[in-house]
Scaffold this motif. Structure first.
Motif, PDB file in Angstrom:
ATOM      1  N   ARG A 112       0.815  -1.210   0.000  1.00  0.00           N
ATOM      2  CA  ARG A 112       0.000   0.000   0.000  1.00  0.00           C
ATOM      3  C   ARG A 112       0.851   1.264   0.000  1.00  0.00           C
ATOM      4  NH1 ARG A 112      -2.858  -0.884   5.927  1.00  0.00           N
ATOM      5  NH2 ARG A 112      -1.022  -0.565   7.225  1.00  0.00           N
ATOM      6  N   THR A 113       0.346   2.232  -0.737  1.00  0.00           N
ATOM      7  CA  THR A 113       0.900   3.587  -0.681  1.00  0.00           C
ATOM      8  C   THR A 113       0.089   4.443   0.263  1.00  0.00           C
ATOM      9  OG1 THR A 113      -0.476   4.284  -2.546  1.00  0.00           O
ATOM     10  CG2 THR A 113       1.739   3.450  -3.059  1.00  0.00           C
ATOM     11  N   HIS A 114      -1.149   4.055   0.502  1.00  0.00           N
ATOM     12  CA  HIS A 114      -2.072   4.776   1.382  1.00  0.00           C
ATOM     13  C   HIS A 114      -2.927   3.764   2.132  1.00  0.00           C
ATOM     14  CE1 HIS A 114      -1.120   7.618  -1.862  1.00  0.00           C
ATOM     15  NE2 HIS A 114      -1.363   8.596  -1.011  1.00  0.00           N
ATOM     16  N   THR A 115      -3.446   4.174   3.260  1.00  0.00           N
ATOM     17  CA  THR A 115      -4.450   3.365   3.942  1.00  0.00           C
ATOM     18  C   THR A 115      -5.811   3.622   3.310  1.00  0.00           C
ATOM     19  OG1 THR A 115      -5.001   5.026   5.613  1.00  0.00           O
ATOM     20  CG2 THR A 115      -3.141   3.562   6.086  1.00  0.00           C
ATOM     21  N   CYS A 116      -6.759   2.763   3.603  1.00  0.00           N
ATOM     22  CA  CYS A 116      -8.089   2.897   3.001  1.00  0.00           C
ATOM     23  C   CYS A 116      -8.834   4.132   3.501  1.00  0.00           C
ATOM     24  CB  CYS A 116      -8.920   1.643   3.284  1.00  0.00           C
ATOM     25  SG  CYS A 116      -8.340   0.166   2.449  1.00  0.00           S
ATOM     26  N   GLY A 117      -8.421   4.666   4.641  1.00  0.00           N
ATOM     27  CA  GLY A 117      -9.155   5.795   5.198  1.00  0.00           C
ATOM     28  C   GLY A 117      -8.581   7.155   4.903  1.00  0.00           C
ATOM     29  N   TYR A 147      -7.976   1.650   9.259  1.00  0.00           N
ATOM     30  CA  TYR A 147      -8.095   3.111   9.258  1.00  0.00           C
ATOM     31  C   TYR A 147      -9.373   3.631   8.611  1.00  0.00           C
ATOM     32  CZ  TYR A 147      -3.186   2.472  10.328  1.00  0.00           C
ATOM     33  OH  TYR A 147      -2.016   2.075  10.914  1.00  0.00           O
ATOM     34  N   GLY A 148     -10.082   2.803   7.871  1.00  0.00           N
ATOM     35  CA  GLY A 148     -11.283   3.294   7.225  1.00  0.00           C
ATOM     36  C   GLY A 148     -11.685   2.453   6.019  1.00  0.00           C
ATOM     37  N   THR A 157      -4.452  -1.843  -6.968  1.00  0.00           N
ATOM     38  CA  THR A 157      -3.734  -0.697  -7.510  1.00  0.00           C
ATOM     39  C   THR A 157      -4.656  -0.007  -8.511  1.00  0.00           C
ATOM     40  OG1 THR A 157      -1.658  -1.907  -7.311  1.00  0.00           O
ATOM     41  CG2 THR A 157      -1.641   0.072  -8.682  1.00  0.00           C
ATOM     42  N   GLY A 158      -4.718   1.314  -8.466  1.00  0.00           N
ATOM     43  CA  GLY A 158      -5.618   2.011  -9.381  1.00  0.00           C
ATOM     44  C   GLY A 158      -5.462   3.513  -9.289  1.00  0.00           C
ATOM     45  N   LYS A 159      -6.304   4.199 -10.054  1.00  0.00           N
ATOM     46  CA  LYS A 159      -6.241   5.656 -10.118  1.00  0.00           C
ATOM     47  C   LYS A 159      -7.389   6.249  -9.314  1.00  0.00           C
ATOM     48  CE  LYS A 159      -4.619   7.670 -13.704  1.00  0.00           C
ATOM     49  NZ  LYS A 159      -4.355   8.221 -15.062  1.00  0.00           N
ATOM     50  N   VAL A 160      -7.083   7.284  -8.529  1.00  0.00           N
ATOM     51  CA  VAL A 160      -8.092   7.966  -7.726  1.00  0.00           C
ATOM     52  C   VAL A 160      -8.914   8.877  -8.631  1.00  0.00           C
ATOM     53  CG1 VAL A 160      -8.518   9.503  -5.773  1.00  0.00           C
ATOM     54  CG2 VAL A 160      -6.596   7.899  -5.698  1.00  0.00           C
ATOM     55  N   GLU A 161     -10.245   8.703  -8.581  1.00  0.00           N
ATOM     56  CA  GLU A 161     -11.149   9.516  -9.400  1.00  0.00           C
ATOM     57  C   GLU A 161     -12.219  10.130  -8.514  1.00  0.00           C
ATOM     58  OE1 GLU A 161     -12.742   6.954 -12.387  1.00  0.00           O
ATOM     59  OE2 GLU A 161     -10.845   6.819 -13.520  1.00  0.00           O
ATOM     60  N   ALA A 162     -12.764  11.248  -8.983  1.00  0.00           N
ATOM     61  CA  ALA A 162     -13.879  11.876  -8.258  1.00  0.00           C
ATOM     62  C   ALA A 162     -15.150  11.103  -8.539  1.00  0.00           C
ATOM     63  CB  ALA A 162     -14.028  13.323  -8.686  1.00  0.00           C
ATOM     64  N   ARG A 163     -15.965  10.919  -7.510  1.00  0.00           N
ATOM     65  CA  ARG A 163     -17.271  10.288  -7.720  1.00  0.00           C
ATOM     66  C   ARG A 163     -18.201  11.266  -8.414  1.00  0.00           C
ATOM     67  NH1 ARG A 163     -19.464   6.636  -2.700  1.00  0.00           N
ATOM     68  NH2 ARG A 163     -17.470   6.035  -1.760  1.00  0.00           N
ATOM     69  N   ALA A 164     -19.174  10.713  -9.113  1.00  0.00           N
ATOM     70  CA  ALA A 164     -20.241  11.551  -9.664  1.00  0.00           C
ATOM     71  C   ALA A 164     -20.944  12.250  -8.501  1.00  0.00           C
ATOM     72  CB  ALA A 164     -21.228  10.709 -10.457  1.00  0.00           C
ATOM     73  N   LYS A 165     -21.427  13.468  -8.744  1.00  0.00           N
ATOM     74  CA  LYS A 165     -22.011  14.282  -7.668  1.00  0.00           C
ATOM     75  C   LYS A 165     -23.091  13.523  -6.910  1.00  0.00           C
ATOM     76  CE  LYS A 165     -23.860  18.897  -6.763  1.00  0.00           C
ATOM     77  NZ  LYS A 165     -24.269  20.196  -7.356  1.00  0.00           N
ATOM     78  N   GLU A 166     -23.942  12.808  -7.684  1.00  0.00           N
ATOM     79  CA  GLU A 166     -25.040  12.097  -7.034  1.00  0.00           C
ATOM     80  C   GLU A 166     -24.563  10.846  -6.283  1.00  0.00           C
ATOM     81  OE1 GLU A 166     -24.694  10.731 -11.325  1.00  0.00           O
ATOM     82  OE2 GLU A 166     -24.659  12.639 -10.220  1.00  0.00           O
ATOM     83  N   ALA A 167     -23.301  10.436  -6.488  1.00  0.00           N
ATOM     84  CA  ALA A 167     -22.779   9.234  -5.848  1.00  0.00           C
ATOM     85  C   ALA A 167     -21.914   9.540  -4.628  1.00  0.00           C
ATOM     86  CB  ALA A 167     -21.981   8.411  -6.855  1.00  0.00           C
ATOM     87  N   ILE A 168     -21.725  10.829  -4.324  1.00  0.00           N
ATOM     88  CA  ILE A 168     -20.912  11.200  -3.159  1.00  0.00           C
ATOM     89  C   ILE A 168     -21.578  10.706  -1.867  1.00  0.00           C
ATOM     90  CG2 ILE A 168     -20.138  13.169  -1.764  1.00  0.00           C
ATOM     91  CD1 ILE A 168     -19.608  14.672  -4.360  1.00  0.00           C
ATOM     92  N   ASN A 169     -20.767  10.110  -0.991  1.00  0.00           N
ATOM     93  CA  ASN A 169     -21.259   9.617   0.308  1.00  0.00           C
ATOM     94  C   ASN A 169     -20.758  10.550   1.409  1.00  0.00           C
ATOM     95  OD1 ASN A 169     -21.937   8.296   2.649  1.00  0.00           O
ATOM     96  ND2 ASN A 169     -21.083   6.314   2.043  1.00  0.00           N
ATOM     97  N   PRO A 170     -21.615  11.457   1.902  1.00  0.00           N
ATOM     98  CA  PRO A 170     -21.170  12.435   2.915  1.00  0.00           C
ATOM     99  C   PRO A 170     -20.860  11.794   4.265  1.00  0.00           C
ATOM    100  CG  PRO A 170     -23.550  12.571   2.600  1.00  0.00           C
ATOM    101  CD  PRO A 170     -23.043  11.608   1.566  1.00  0.00           C
ATOM    102  N   ASN A 171     -21.280  10.552   4.465  1.00  0.00           N
ATOM    103  CA  ASN A 171     -21.049   9.877   5.747  1.00  0.00           C
ATOM    104  C   ASN A 171     -19.721   9.133   5.797  1.00  0.00           C
ATOM    105  OD1 ASN A 171     -23.656  10.615   6.745  1.00  0.00           O
ATOM    106  ND2 ASN A 171     -24.555   8.995   5.482  1.00  0.00           N
ATOM    107  N   LEU A 172     -18.977   9.175   4.675  1.00  0.00           N
ATOM    108  CA  LEU A 172     -17.716   8.468   4.583  1.00  0.00           C
ATOM    109  C   LEU A 172     -16.604   9.479   4.324  1.00  0.00           C
ATOM    110  CD1 LEU A 172     -16.911   5.407   4.626  1.00  0.00           C
ATOM    111  CD2 LEU A 172     -16.876   5.516   2.121  1.00  0.00           C
ATOM    112  N   PRO A 173     -15.534   9.487   5.148  1.00  0.00           N
ATOM    113  CA  PRO A 173     -14.453  10.452   4.921  1.00  0.00           C
ATOM    114  C   PRO A 173     -13.868  10.379   3.505  1.00  0.00           C
ATOM    115  CG  PRO A 173     -14.199   9.435   7.070  1.00  0.00           C
ATOM    116  CD  PRO A 173     -15.307   8.702   6.382  1.00  0.00           C
ATOM    117  N   THR A 174     -13.892   9.185   2.911  1.00  0.00           N
ATOM    118  CA  THR A 174     -13.390   9.022   1.531  1.00  0.00           C
ATOM    119  C   THR A 174     -14.523   9.092   0.516  1.00  0.00           C
ATOM    120  OG1 THR A 174     -13.598   6.609   1.662  1.00  0.00           O
ATOM    121  CG2 THR A 174     -11.486   7.564   2.341  1.00  0.00           C
TER     122      THR A 174
END
Length: 596
Positions: free
Chosen positions: A5-10, A45-46, A74-91
């Motif tokens: 890992r390069t980052h933790t899940c949280g 961590y999350g 392993t993968g690329k970090v992408e922004a979620r679609a606006k309607e798919a954002i989960n405000p209850n999750l830090p990520t």
């Protein structure tokens, strides 16, 4: 790039968009949306969302994964679609589009699910505790426990205490709970005992010239389980101080406890308050009268009152005869119960009978009008005088506990708690601390027909040797104290008896000879003969502190690997039979209990 890992899940956020990252964890959930497959990947961590298309390079790997399999993505970090954002999750603003997937460990079918909040039988949970600990609530409780212990340790050091470790293999003590015994291989027929507490060792540290000791101490007692007591072993914040009075002990530990509870009062947004310093002090006898026990929940506003004098010559013959025989009548207010049906009061009486008591008397009141047989026979004027003495209003009822003082106090205490719960009077947003002080040094043992120690035989009696020689033993108070929070006893403590002549006399009153004291408590009594400082301390229970902060009704929810109520470790299958070879090495022959 790191192998796992390069980052933790949280830790991934919107600022990481466009980066190629590697994360590892457990498959929490998998969702198939036809052309897309989503995985919630979880580590300590999350959680982070992984996504792949059906024609993506890792679809075949991800599609085959079962819940709780361990995978590296392993993968690329992408922004979620606006309607798919989960405000209850830090990520919740991002997801990882997978380009590589390596299965580190495939999971079989689970005996209990990790995702979700379904309750499972305790036996399944404890047998598979490693899975149970992956669940959010329990995982959070254990992290809270670790943080609380770190906070306790830091605060004790800041208060000038030094941490020491005391022995685990020691001698059996004739006082206290049942010991766990450990056979000695090199001394056939002899046994060590696991320490019920580091009591003697910490006092000997004071005799040795150390001043302020503490440790997060493991303790071992062969006791049955309760909701607030783990069978077998538990941990306590054990501490001792030299050249101190009771006030000094309180001044040292109150900021530690207050600080820890304030630090974690808002854990998980609970928004609780902590009673201010200094903590309230309540004499033992006052606590037994007003609250019916020596561990009062001060969040409950109800106060028990002795109303025996009101029933002398009363028209309610049962209470009159009870009082005339020297027994007592205790009253528990039932505020604002005018609109309650008769069933509420009858149910309380049935509850008391279910607890093993003869019953719980009551009188109802609505707009100043009394109801019920007690009120009818006692008389309107006398009932009103009684209510005025208790400070009751025109719509407040009363419950009565009557009989021998000990039993009446016990029933009144239980009824006070139940009435408080039934009427929703207990403030769940507060931590209310108090000290119970001035415990009696001795009590009369009805079974043995003798005087015995009531609390702690090594406490200093108030008045010291003069009190032991001149007072009725049952009138002697001790420098003993308990710290209580929300009705839970966190610890007992005392200013210790450090003078041999006082100790011999105290034990003599309880029926012990000088020879028995020398034999049973040789290490301590001998040390005291070579110069011992006045000293005292206490030992708040770590498990109970965490249980209160985590708002858990059962102590097993804040212990990493607890035993069952029968003191069994289902996961490790302990206790287990010893082999014949082990028994021979220990010079032990088993005697099985009778089948009958």
């Amino acid at each position: 790039m790191h192998a796992y890992r390069t980052h933790t899940c949280g830790e991934l956020r919107a600022a990481h968009r466009g980066e190629t990252v590697r994360v590892s964890g457990w498959v929490h959930r998998k969702r198939d949306h036809g052309d897309l497959v989503f995985i919630d990947l979880r580590d300590h961590y999350g959680m982070v969302q992984i996504v792949t298309e059906v024609d993506g390079p890792v679809f075949s790997v991800i599609e085959s994964l079962k819940s709780e399999s361990v995978v590296t993505i392993t993968g690329k970090v992408e922004a979620r679609a606006k309607e798919a954002i989960n405000p209850n999750l830090p990520t919740g603003e991002i997801e990882i589009r997978a380009i590589e997937a390596v299965v580190q460990s495939a999971a079989q079918e689970l005996p209990l699910p990790v995702a979700g909040d379904l309750e499972y039988p305790e036996e399944i949970r404890l047998k598979n505790r490693f899975l149970d600990l992956r669940r959010d609530g329990l995982h959070a409780n254990i992290m809270l426990r670790s943080n609380v212990i770190a906070s306790l340790r830091r605060r004790m050091i800041d208060q000038g205490f030094t941490e020491f470790q005391t022995p685990i293999l020691t001698a059996s003590s004739p006082e206290g709970a049942r010991d766990y015994l450990v056979p000695s291989r090199v001394h056939p027929g002899k046994f060590y005992a696991l320490p019920q507490a580091p009591q003697m060792f910490k006092q000997l540290l004071m005799v040795a010239g150390f001043d302020r000791y503490f440790q997060i101490a493991p303790c071992f007692r062969d006791e049955d389980a309760r909701a607030d007591r783990s069978p077998g072993e538990f941990y306590q914040l054990d501490f001792e101080m030299s050249f101190v009075t009771q006030d000094d002990v309180f001044a040292a530990i109150e900021p530690v406890l207050h600080g820890v509870f304030e630090e974690f009062a808002d854990w998980q947004g609970k928004g609780r308050t902590v009673s201010p310093l200094p903590f309230k002090r309540i004499p033992y006898r006052e606590s037994m009268l007003k609250y019916g026990n020596d561990k009062p929940d001060l969040r409950n506003p109800l106060i028990i009152t002795d109303v025996s004098s009101h029933f002398v010559g009363s028209g309610f013959g049962r209470f009159a005869s009870i009082v005339e025989s020297g027994d007592v009548v205790r009253a528990i207010p039932a505020p604002n119960t005018a609109e309650k049906s008769r069933k509420f009061f009858d149910d309380m009486n049935s509850w008391a009978q279910g607890e093993g008591f003869p019953g719980l008397g009551y009188a109802t009141r609505k707009a100043g009008e009394w109801g019920g047989p007690i009120a009818k026979n006692h008389g309107e004027d006398k009932m009103s005088a009684l209510a005025d003495a208790l400070g009751l209003g025109p719509d407040d009822g009363i419950f009565f506990a009557a009989g021998k003082e000990v039993q009446a106090a016990k029933l009144a205490g239980l009824a006070r708690t139940r009435v408080g719960e039934q009427l929703d009077l207990i403030d769940q947003k507060r931590f209310e601390f108090c000290w119970i002080v001035d415990f009696p040094m001795f009590e009369y043992d009805e079974d043995a027909k003798k005087i015995d120690f009531s609390h702690n035989p090594f406490s200093m009696p108030q008045g010291e040797l003069e009190a032991l020689e001149t007072k009725d033993p049952l009138d002697i108070l001790a420098w003993q104290y308990d710290i209580v929070c929300n009705g839970v006893e966190l610890s007992s403590g005392a200013i210790r008896n450090h003078r041999p002549e006082i100790m011999y006399k105290a034990f003599e009153i309880a029926g012990y000879t000088r020879e028995q004291v020398d034999t049973n408590f040789a290490g301590m009594i001998n040390a005291f003969k070579y110069g011992a400082p006045p000293h005292g301390g206490s030992a708040p229970g770590v498990d109970r502190i965490v249980m209160l902060l985590a708002d858990q009704p059962n102590i097993r929810e804040v212990i990493v690997f607890p035993m069952t109520q029968k003191a069994e470790d289902l996961m490790m299958q302990a206790p287990a039979p010893a082999t014949l070879k082990q028994l021979r090495e220990l010079h032990i022959r088993l005697v099985e209990p009778s089948k009958s």
